[in-house]
Design a protein around this motif. Structure first.
Motif, PDB file in Angstrom:
ATOM      1  N   GLY A 174       0.916  -1.121   0.134  1.00  0.00           N
ATOM      2  CA  GLY A 174      -0.071   0.020   0.098  1.00  0.00           C
ATOM      3  C   GLY A 174       0.852   1.257  -0.063  1.00  0.00           C
ATOM      4  N   ASN A 175       2.014   1.200  -0.126  1.00  0.00           N
ATOM      5  CA  ASN A 175       2.944   2.432  -0.296  1.00  0.00           C
ATOM      6  C   ASN A 175       2.962   2.935  -1.739  1.00  0.00           C
ATOM      7  OD1 ASN A 175       4.773   2.293   2.345  1.00  0.00           O
ATOM      8  ND2 ASN A 175       4.722   0.063   1.698  1.00  0.00           N
ATOM      9  N   THR A 176       3.254   4.090  -1.956  1.00  0.00           N
ATOM     10  CA  THR A 176       3.660   4.657  -3.159  1.00  0.00           C
ATOM     11  C   THR A 176       5.007   5.087  -3.195  1.00  0.00           C
ATOM     12  OG1 THR A 176       3.365   6.854  -2.466  1.00  0.00           O
ATOM     13  CG2 THR A 176       1.483   5.724  -3.348  1.00  0.00           C
ATOM     14  N   CYS A 177       5.825   5.085  -4.378  1.00  0.00           N
ATOM     15  CA  CYS A 177       7.202   5.343  -4.721  1.00  0.00           C
ATOM     16  C   CYS A 177       7.611   6.003  -5.795  1.00  0.00           C
ATOM     17  CB  CYS A 177       7.781   3.677  -4.840  1.00  0.00           C
ATOM     18  SG  CYS A 177       7.282   3.087  -6.406  1.00  0.00           S
ATOM     19  N   ILE A 178       8.961   6.513  -5.723  1.00  0.00           N
ATOM     20  CA  ILE A 178       9.377   7.167  -6.516  1.00  0.00           C
ATOM     21  C   ILE A 178      10.735   6.311  -6.855  1.00  0.00           C
ATOM     22  CG2 ILE A 178      11.048   9.115  -7.208  1.00  0.00           C
ATOM     23  CD1 ILE A 178       8.983   9.549  -4.230  1.00  0.00           C
ATOM     24  N   LEU A 179      10.884   5.650  -8.275  1.00  0.00           N
ATOM     25  CA  LEU A 179      11.764   5.096  -8.649  1.00  0.00           C
ATOM     26  C   LEU A 179      12.985   5.603  -9.432  1.00  0.00           C
ATOM     27  CD1 LEU A 179      12.509   1.801  -9.384  1.00  0.00           C
ATOM     28  CD2 LEU A 179      12.017   2.245 -11.751  1.00  0.00           C
ATOM     29  N   LEU A 180      14.185   5.636  -9.203  1.00  0.00           N
ATOM     30  CA  LEU A 180      15.283   6.229  -9.823  1.00  0.00           C
ATOM     31  C   LEU A 180      15.722   4.791 -10.791  1.00  0.00           C
ATOM     32  CD1 LEU A 180      17.415   8.300  -7.167  1.00  0.00           C
ATOM     33  CD2 LEU A 180      15.154   8.998  -8.598  1.00  0.00           C
ATOM     34  N   ALA A 181      15.523   5.093 -12.098  1.00  0.00           N
ATOM     35  CA  ALA A 181      15.469   3.860 -12.713  1.00  0.00           C
ATOM     36  C   ALA A 181      17.071   3.523 -13.246  1.00  0.00           C
ATOM     37  CB  ALA A 181      14.995   3.962 -14.289  1.00  0.00           C
ATOM     38  N   SER A 182      17.735   2.497 -13.535  1.00  0.00           N
ATOM     39  CA  SER A 182      18.923   2.162 -14.020  1.00  0.00           C
ATOM     40  C   SER A 182      19.506   3.366 -14.759  1.00  0.00           C
ATOM     41  CB  SER A 182      18.856   0.788 -14.699  1.00  0.00           C
ATOM     42  OG  SER A 182      20.114   0.816 -15.421  1.00  0.00           O
ATOM     43  N   GLU A 183      20.598   3.697 -14.231  1.00  0.00           N
ATOM     44  CA  GLU A 183      21.159   5.048 -14.856  1.00  0.00           C
ATOM     45  C   GLU A 183      21.622   4.634 -16.443  1.00  0.00           C
ATOM     46  OE1 GLU A 183      23.663   7.077 -12.421  1.00  0.00           O
ATOM     47  OE2 GLU A 183      24.896   8.249 -14.050  1.00  0.00           O
ATOM     48  N   LYS A 184      22.181   3.494 -16.493  1.00  0.00           N
ATOM     49  CA  LYS A 184      22.783   2.969 -17.771  1.00  0.00           C
ATOM     50  C   LYS A 184      21.620   2.730 -18.596  1.00  0.00           C
ATOM     51  CE  LYS A 184      25.900  -0.426 -18.441  1.00  0.00           C
ATOM     52  NZ  LYS A 184      26.705  -1.612 -17.621  1.00  0.00           N
ATOM     53  N   ASN A 185      20.737   2.079 -18.285  1.00  0.00           N
ATOM     54  CA  ASN A 185      19.451   1.442 -19.367  1.00  0.00           C
ATOM     55  C   ASN A 185      18.117   1.855 -18.518  1.00  0.00           C
ATOM     56  OD1 ASN A 185      17.864   0.671 -21.480  1.00  0.00           O
ATOM     57  ND2 ASN A 185      18.687  -1.503 -21.153  1.00  0.00           N
ATOM     58  N   PRO A 186      17.893   3.056 -18.766  1.00  0.00           N
ATOM     59  CA  PRO A 186      16.417   3.363 -17.925  1.00  0.00           C
ATOM     60  C   PRO A 186      15.339   2.969 -19.163  1.00  0.00           C
ATOM     61  CG  PRO A 186      17.443   5.286 -18.728  1.00  0.00           C
ATOM     62  CD  PRO A 186      18.285   4.265 -19.173  1.00  0.00           C
ATOM     63  N   LEU A 187      15.649   2.966 -20.208  1.00  0.00           N
ATOM     64  CA  LEU A 187      14.408   2.922 -21.363  1.00  0.00           C
ATOM     65  C   LEU A 187      13.255   1.746 -21.017  1.00  0.00           C
ATOM     66  CD1 LEU A 187      16.731   3.305 -24.614  1.00  0.00           C
ATOM     67  CD2 LEU A 187      15.722   5.009 -22.890  1.00  0.00           C
ATOM     68  N   PRO A 188      13.877   0.669 -20.809  1.00  0.00           N
ATOM     69  CA  PRO A 188      12.460  -0.377 -20.332  1.00  0.00           C
ATOM     70  C   PRO A 188      11.704   0.173 -19.284  1.00  0.00           C
ATOM     71  CG  PRO A 188      14.671  -1.320 -20.314  1.00  0.00           C
ATOM     72  CD  PRO A 188      15.080   0.000 -20.519  1.00  0.00           C
ATOM     73  N   LEU A 189      12.364   0.818 -18.366  1.00  0.00           N
ATOM     74  CA  LEU A 189      11.563   1.459 -17.155  1.00  0.00           C
ATOM     75  C   LEU A 189      10.619   2.494 -17.563  1.00  0.00           C
ATOM     76  CD1 LEU A 189      11.534   0.163 -14.355  1.00  0.00           C
ATOM     77  CD2 LEU A 189      13.501  -0.213 -15.762  1.00  0.00           C
ATOM     78  N   VAL A 190      10.998   3.359 -18.522  1.00  0.00           N
ATOM     79  CA  VAL A 190      10.096   4.511 -19.122  1.00  0.00           C
ATOM     80  C   VAL A 190       8.870   3.545 -19.748  1.00  0.00           C
ATOM     81  CG1 VAL A 190       9.873   6.351 -20.529  1.00  0.00           C
ATOM     82  CG2 VAL A 190      12.098   6.108 -19.236  1.00  0.00           C
ATOM     83  N   SER A 191       9.166   2.739 -20.624  1.00  0.00           N
ATOM     84  CA  SER A 191       8.329   1.926 -21.001  1.00  0.00           C
ATOM     85  C   SER A 191       7.319   1.135 -19.965  1.00  0.00           C
ATOM     86  CB  SER A 191       8.568   0.946 -22.000  1.00  0.00           C
ATOM     87  OG  SER A 191       9.498   1.376 -23.091  1.00  0.00           O
ATOM     88  N   PHE A 192       7.933   0.771 -18.831  1.00  0.00           N
ATOM     89  CA  PHE A 192       7.271   0.389 -17.956  1.00  0.00           C
ATOM     90  C   PHE A 192       6.087   1.278 -17.404  1.00  0.00           C
ATOM     91  CE2 PHE A 192       6.906  -1.460 -13.445  1.00  0.00           C
ATOM     92  CZ  PHE A 192       6.133  -2.627 -13.543  1.00  0.00           C
ATOM     93  N   GLY A 193       6.397   2.571 -17.302  1.00  0.00           N
ATOM     94  CA  GLY A 193       5.595   3.466 -16.883  1.00  0.00           C
ATOM     95  C   GLY A 193       4.244   3.386 -17.723  1.00  0.00           C
ATOM     96  N   GLU A 194       4.525   3.291 -18.911  1.00  0.00           N
ATOM     97  CA  GLU A 194       3.394   2.839 -19.610  1.00  0.00           C
ATOM     98  C   GLU A 194       2.377   2.146 -19.468  1.00  0.00           C
ATOM     99  OE1 GLU A 194       5.332   3.070 -23.628  1.00  0.00           O
ATOM    100  OE2 GLU A 194       6.203   5.049 -23.229  1.00  0.00           O
ATOM    101  N   VAL A 195       3.118   0.860 -19.157  1.00  0.00           N
ATOM    102  CA  VAL A 195       2.418  -0.322 -18.701  1.00  0.00           C
ATOM    103  C   VAL A 195       1.680  -0.087 -17.472  1.00  0.00           C
ATOM    104  CG1 VAL A 195       2.565  -2.588 -17.737  1.00  0.00           C
ATOM    105  CG2 VAL A 195       3.918  -1.943 -19.743  1.00  0.00           C
ATOM    106  N   ILE A 196       2.222   0.689 -16.465  1.00  0.00           N
ATOM    107  CA  ILE A 196       1.651   1.095 -15.047  1.00  0.00           C
ATOM    108  C   ILE A 196       0.402   1.737 -15.552  1.00  0.00           C
ATOM    109  CG2 ILE A 196       1.823   2.291 -12.993  1.00  0.00           C
ATOM    110  CD1 ILE A 196       3.893   0.288 -12.700  1.00  0.00           C
ATOM    111  N   HIS A 197       0.566   3.074 -16.276  1.00  0.00           N
ATOM    112  CA  HIS A 197      -0.561   3.682 -16.636  1.00  0.00           C
ATOM    113  C   HIS A 197      -1.785   3.118 -17.100  1.00  0.00           C
ATOM    114  CE1 HIS A 197      -1.680   7.898 -17.086  1.00  0.00           C
ATOM    115  NE2 HIS A 197      -2.186   7.760 -18.302  1.00  0.00           N
TER     116      HIS A 197
END
Lengths: 287, 510
Positions: A174-197
């Motif tokens: 039940g927590n909310t979060c701020i993720l600092l994505a992998s510095e080297k390869n954050p691209l899949p995480l940005v796309s994961f944001g779209e999945v979350i959305h």
């Protein structure tokens, strides 16, 4: 007929259920192992961290008050959406140099990991809550309750799987979060944001920032409205900085310097408990 | 026994009709004119207090390496109660070594069943010496004998009894995992519940197979040293429990000692933050039980007379030296007038005075420095524009005593509303809607304990879920039990003590 020109994706961030660019208007280059540029990613800094914390805080009451059943369904929905877009994520991981077999394994493990934690939402308080037999005439029970806003510092290894393994336990309680994505390869995480959305997760529950960790960790761990830090950095100086910043507002810090994200040991409820408080309620028993 | 007040209650319920009240609803409490007050002091003749106490290291009472001693003052008389050793790095180091040796050679090799039997012995011996311990506690720290006799000491024994039973059942406590002890635990405890806090710390630590170095507070070291005698009498292996006395510097030596595996601290948020900071970058585990500014929320549909008793217990128990005290009263507008009147009347009946007197409700403020701190906050409150009300009780001329105090006309941003005073000082705010109550309740950096008063069960669960604190006392306050977990949200601390949950900080899970 001429060859079609491919449409390239602009990688942005995911904050408060929206996809803003970094407030700094700066980007940094994401490259494959040979040094060839794949994309520009947002180079987030202090202001972006602060916006993300505001978004996470505003979303906390709603998310933590959702029924455990509902949170479980939403987490399961994330897994469904990810399954649906498996190929997209495999391709994205391949671009950054992950072998295709390895990439598929990572995406599938990520899906399964979310499902594992989706199932815990409505069992946590049954397994870890207690009815306490106090000696006085009172009814007394304890149950786990979400800590609040968590800052997550994700590693470079298995960028999708590691981030998912960190987000899922934090969210399931039940927590909310701020993720600092992998510095080297954050691209899949940005796309994961779209999945979350696309998964009925209320805006602000998950916020994803990209950029240099050295420009964000300090602000994230010192922010007065962050309650917990989930850190995977093993580097001593950073660890110490996080600990010191945490003491400003008595944050809970979990250092988790793991490297093998495929290991099943990451699937355990004790990780959820790292981001839970215990609430004990008393009431007299009598007439 | 009582006289009817002239004023008729003007309270109305939400729909405008007068609230049904019992014929006695407006009777005023009046004990003084009916009974002649006569003292009932507890005799302290049989309690042996030596002139000087040394550290307890490796099963022996040991003089401090630097030879320095500090004084503990009886706050009710301002006379020196006894002297105790001032711990320095040398003392802490030899205590940690003893604890390490005992951990490796003896305690971690003992079966859970045998460890448990030692803890049962300690529990029984605390019960056997309960009167002596209660009197000592009241003389060293100023708390009323009724509380040390009926709360502190029996609960301390109960904690040992509860955790004794866990020692050979730990495999049932952590589903899917095997718990292992952490090692040597450094424990630093406060002066408000000296023996009880010792029990909260030592009982779970020993039950899970750890050894300890404990430092009691510098104003209340004596019951810890009497507990050291009990450890000897119980035949506890040398070095399993070590007691080092001293002030903050001694505590810092324990926190920073490289061979300590875990720190458990109970005390102010201010010091807790310093400890958390000094542990930065280390591998030490830690738990912190810190300050609070507990909201006590009274709704219009609450049983008002019970609520008044609850409010008194919430803020005046142990002179308000309670981290989970209900120090912020939030009362719904419709009943505010009547409740405050009743509260003031009840405060008039509280007896402030000799802690050893069995009639005493409010004893002595623990120390000169705490006394000054409280008085400073009273000034701050007045300067912030709040209206102060103190009961008209007589208080002894000597000693550190403070009348029970209310502040009305305060706002959320006032320092007396936001900061922990740790004294018999209550602020009162009103609210209209449940949402406003929750908003105000949660609007401090703390989150330790809260009270909710209403006769409506569904409201208790709704508000209880929204208020962010580790303990929710509904239609009661300041209740404690060894089976009941206790711990704070936000800046009130990290981790739980008590109950099954209280084992967690003392184990590594494999």
């Amino acid at each position: 007929m001429s060859d079609r020109i491919e449409v390239l994706k602009t990688y942005k961030t995911y904050v408060g259920g929206k996809f803003p660019r970094s407030e700094s208007d700066r980007t940094y280059k994401i490259t494959d192992p040979k040094g060839k540029q794949i994309a520009n990613a947002c180079r987030c800094t202090r202001k972006d961290v602060r916006d993300a914390v505001v978004a996470a805080r505003s979303a906390f009451n709603e998310w933590s008050n959702r029924s455990a059943y509902n949170r479980g369904q939403i987490l399961y929905r994330i897994a469904e959406m990810l399954e649906d877009r498996k190929d997209q994520f495999v391709k994205e991981l391949e671009k950054s140099g992950t072998k295709s077999k390895e990439a598929m394994k990572q995406v599938e493990a990520s899906i399964d990991r979310i499902i594992y934690f989706a199932g815990w939402t409505d069992k946590l308080s049954q397994v870890f809550g207690t009815v306490n037999p106090v000696a006085s005439p009172h009814f007394n029970f304890s149950s786990p309750d979400a800590t609040g806003v968590a800052g997550i510092i994700a590693p470079d290894e298995a960028p999708l799987l590691s981030a998912v393994s960190l987000i899922a336990p934090v969210l399931s309680g039940g927590n909310t979060c701020i993720l600092l994505a992998s510095e080297k390869n954050p691209l899949p995480l940005v796309s994961f944001g779209e999945v979350i959305h696309a998964s009925d997760v209320p805006g602000g529950v998950v916020n994803i920032l990209t950029g240099h960790h050295s420009e964000m960790v300090d602000h994230l761990s010192a922010h007065m409205d962050v309650n917990a830090v989930f850190n995977t950095t093993a580097e001593k100086e950073t660890r110490k900085l996080i600990d010191e910043n945490a003491s400003i507002s008595v944050k809970r810090v979990t250092h988790y310097p793991e490297t093998d994200w495929f290991n099943e040991k990451h699937e355990n409820p004790y990780l959820i408990l790292e981001f839970m408080e215990t609430k004990t309620t008393w009431h007299p028993v009598g007439n | 026994m009582s006289e009817q007040t002239q004023e008729k209650s003007t309270d109305e319920s939400a729909n405008g009709s007068p609230k049904p009240t019992s014929p006695n609803a407006d009777l005023k409490l009046d004990f003084a004119s009916f009974w002649e007050y006569s003292e009932a002091p507890e005799s302290s003749d049989h309690v042996e207090i030596t002139e000087r106490y040394d550290h307890f290291i490796n099963g022996d009472f040991v003089k401090p390496a630097k030879g320095r001693y500090m004084k503990s003052v009886n706050p009710a008389t301002e006379e020196v109660f006894t002297e105790f050793a001032e711990g320095t790095s040398e003392d802490v180091d030899s205590a940690v070594r003893a604890a390490r040796r005992a951990y490796e050679k003896k305690w971690s090799r003992l079966s859970g069943k045998e460890r448990g039997k030692y803890l049962f012995r300690l529990a029984r011996m605390i019960q056997e010496r309960s009167r002596e311990l209660a009197i000592t506690e009241s003389m060293d720290g100023g708390k009323p004998i009724r509380e040390s006799r009926d709360v502190d000491v029996p609960l301390a024994a109960a904690h040992f009894f509860y955790y004794a039973g866990w020692a050979d059942k730990l495999n049932y406590a952590f589903p899917g995992r095997t718990p292992e002890p952490v090692g040597v635990c450094g424990q630093i405890i406060p002066w408000n519940f000296p023996l009880l806090m010792l029990a909260w710390k030592i009982a779970p630590a020993l039950a899970t197979g750890n050894t300890v170095v404990l430092k009691p507070a510098e104003t209340t070291p004596v019951t810890a040293l009497k507990f050291a005698e009990i450890c000897l009498d119980a035949g506890l292996p040398d070095g399993v429990v070590n007691i080092i006395t001293g002030a903050g510097l001694t505590g810092a030596e324990i926190v920073n000692h490289p061979d300590v595996d875990k720190i458990a601290f109970t005390g102010s948020t201010e010091v807790g933050k310093i400890i958390q900071r000094s542990l930065a970058g280390s591998e030490k585990k830690y738990t912190l039980e810190l300050g609070g500014k507990g909201p006590n929320i009274v709704f219009e549909d609450a049983p008002i007379d019970q609520a008044v008793e609850g409010i008194v217990n919430a803020i005046f128990f142990n002179q308000g030296h309670v981290c989970c005290a209900g120090s912020r009263l939030l009362v719904q507008e419709g009943v505010a007038g009547r409740l405050i009147t009743k509260l003031k009347e009840r405060m008039e009946t509280l007896i402030v005075g000799n802690p050893l007197d069995k009639n005493t409700d409010i004893g002595a403020i623990n120390s000169k420095s705490q006394y000054d701190r409280i008085n400073n906050y009273l000034e701050i409150g007045v300067n912030e524009g709040a209206e102060i009300y103190q009961s008209s009780n007589t208080i002894p001329e000597k000693g550190f005593f403070c009348r029970p105090t209310l502040f009305t006309g305060v706002s959320q941003s006032n320092r007396i509303v936001q900061e922990e005073i740790f004294g018999p000082v209550l602020t009162i705010q009103t609210f209209r809607t449940p949402d406003e109550a929750v908003e105000k309740a949660n609007n401090t950096p703390y989150g330790l304990a809260s009270g909710i008063w209403t006769d409506k069960g569904s409201k208790i669960f709704k508000i209880g879920r929204q208020v962010r604190s580790g303990v929710i006392w509904s239609n009661t306050f300041n209740k404690f039990d060894p089976t009941s977990p206790f711990g704070g949200y936000k800046e009130s601390g990290i981790g739980s003590e008590g109950g099954l949950h209280g084992l967690h900080p003392y184990v590594k899970l494999k």
